[in-house]
Design an enzyme around this catalytic site. Sequence first.
Site, PDB file in Angstrom:
ATOM      1  N   CYS A   1     -48.866  -2.630 -16.552  1.00 32.73           N
ATOM      2  CA  CYS A   1     -49.176  -1.609 -17.780  1.00 32.73           C
ATOM      3  C   CYS A   1     -50.408  -2.254 -18.499  1.00 32.73           C
ATOM      4  O   CYS A   1     -50.345  -3.429 -18.885  1.00 32.73           O
ATOM      5  CB  CYS A   1     -48.055  -1.180 -18.886  1.00 32.73           C
ATOM      6  SG  CYS A   1     -47.025  -0.122 -17.949  1.00 32.73           S
ATOM      7  N   HIS A   2     -51.498  -1.286 -18.727  1.00 34.72           N
ATOM      8  CA  HIS A   2     -52.486  -1.984 -19.268  1.00 34.72           C
ATOM      9  C   HIS A   2     -52.301  -1.864 -21.074  1.00 34.72           C
ATOM     10  O   HIS A   2     -51.888  -0.954 -21.276  1.00 34.72           O
ATOM     11  CB  HIS A   2     -53.900  -1.346 -19.118  1.00 34.72           C
ATOM     12  CG  HIS A   2     -54.369  -1.468 -17.922  1.00 34.72           C
ATOM     13  ND1 HIS A   2     -53.676  -0.701 -16.654  1.00 34.72           N
ATOM     14  CD2 HIS A   2     -55.617  -1.998 -17.194  1.00 34.72           C
ATOM     15  CE1 HIS A   2     -54.571  -0.865 -15.630  1.00 34.72           C
ATOM     16  NE2 HIS A   2     -55.439  -1.990 -15.916  1.00 34.72           N
TER      17      HIS A   2
ATOM     18  N   MET B   1     -45.512   5.550 -19.152  1.00 33.66           N
ATOM     19  CA  MET B   1     -44.726   4.444 -19.193  1.00 33.66           C
ATOM     20  C   MET B   1     -44.174   4.110 -20.546  1.00 33.66           C
ATOM     21  O   MET B   1     -43.009   3.751 -21.007  1.00 33.66           O
ATOM     22  CB  MET B   1     -45.110   3.000 -18.578  1.00 33.66           C
ATOM     23  CG  MET B   1     -45.534   3.175 -17.030  1.00 33.66           C
ATOM     24  SD  MET B   1     -44.286   4.164 -16.184  1.00 33.66           S
ATOM     25  CE  MET B   1     -42.755   2.867 -16.405  1.00 33.66           C
ATOM     26  N   GLU B   2     -45.113   4.327 -21.400  1.00 36.03           N
ATOM     27  CA  GLU B   2     -44.859   4.014 -23.045  1.00 36.03           C
ATOM     28  C   GLU B   2     -43.733   5.039 -23.375  1.00 36.03           C
ATOM     29  O   GLU B   2     -42.759   4.494 -24.258  1.00 36.03           O
ATOM     30  CB  GLU B   2     -46.230   3.934 -23.899  1.00 36.03           C
ATOM     31  CG  GLU B   2     -47.158   2.780 -23.660  1.00 36.03           C
ATOM     32  CD  GLU B   2     -47.686   2.568 -22.533  1.00 36.03           C
ATOM     33  OE1 GLU B   2     -48.473   1.840 -22.300  1.00 36.03           O
ATOM     34  OE2 GLU B   2     -47.839   3.806 -21.529  1.00 36.03           O
TER      35      GLU B   2
ATOM     36  N   ASP C   1     -26.057  -0.176 -28.357  1.00 33.88           N
ATOM     37  CA  ASP C   1     -25.636  -1.234 -28.955  1.00 33.88           C
ATOM     38  C   ASP C   1     -24.726  -0.907 -30.241  1.00 33.88           C
ATOM     39  O   ASP C   1     -23.828  -1.735 -30.474  1.00 33.88           O
ATOM     40  CB  ASP C   1     -27.018  -2.061 -29.265  1.00 33.88           C
ATOM     41  CG  ASP C   1     -26.573  -3.414 -30.165  1.00 33.88           C
ATOM     42  OD1 ASP C   1     -25.792  -4.270 -29.675  1.00 33.88           O
ATOM     43  OD2 ASP C   1     -27.146  -3.527 -31.102  1.00 33.88           O
TER      44      ASP C   1
END
Length: 308
Positions: free
Chosen positions: A62-63, A97-98, A112
Amino acid sequence: MRDITLKPTTLRSATAGGRIRVGADGVAMVRERRVDKGDVIECARIAGIMAVKQTPALLPHCHPIPVLDAQLDFAFEDDALAIRATVRTIAATGVEMEALTAVSAAALCVYDMMKPHVDTQTLRIDGIHLAEKMGGKTQFGRKAKAGRAAVIVLSDTVAAGKKPDTAGKSVAEGLANAGFDVAGYEILPDEPAQLDRRLREWLAQRPDLIVTVGGTGVGPRDKTVETVQPFLTTELPGLMEAARSFGQARTPYAMLSRGIAGLAGGTVVCTFPGSRKGAEETLAAILPGLVHLIEVCRFSRPHDGGYT
């Protein structure tokens, strides 16, 4: 990392979704803010936004890109929380992807915070997927549907056989890869009369596109612009403005190109620089516009006019 130096910068967005099962009692706890570790929704929102910024550090291909907007939304289901993330940028690569990373991190944050209250057999993250993306080649087409093109190289040294042509061949190959039928490729010396004659002959065949390569500089033999301009019935300065701007971000010499573009009747005519790098960058910069001109507006096909 993949080389994206020849990809044009566009507005791009991506939306991803997913869900985490917490059980009916867990949903009530989140809704009523009774979770020991705090406000689950707001913590998960912050985790997702932070994850967007860290995506290039987590995924090796990923850039790093400027994130201009990141939003996370949550919806209560009977036994789960639905998560939706939207990310936007103006860049040469997308933000899928972000968005996916944002949903994943938000879901993990919920996991969590809820594990002290919910049995781990109940807690389950699933359905993470890309829901939508816009921008880039998905939105701005870079494939022509059988448009006919001709490439004319202008160079004294190439025409004399003193060096091989690389720029023109690269343009022809790029057009072919974009779906054009390259009906002609030829090399001429920097002689305005010869170019004038060949342009007339090509325009009589009504191709969708003619690209000249070379002769856009400031040398005494660089007369391509002067030869082509009288043929243009409608100038399209934005094409070469885009090409020079694209090139200027990569070399300070792009400003010196005098290239022009426009319509000669129903044919798009563009004048590319003679260097291979300059020609490739010009094609990369204006290809979406060329496809739009030829496919959406259908200039060289019988039509009533205007957009379809």
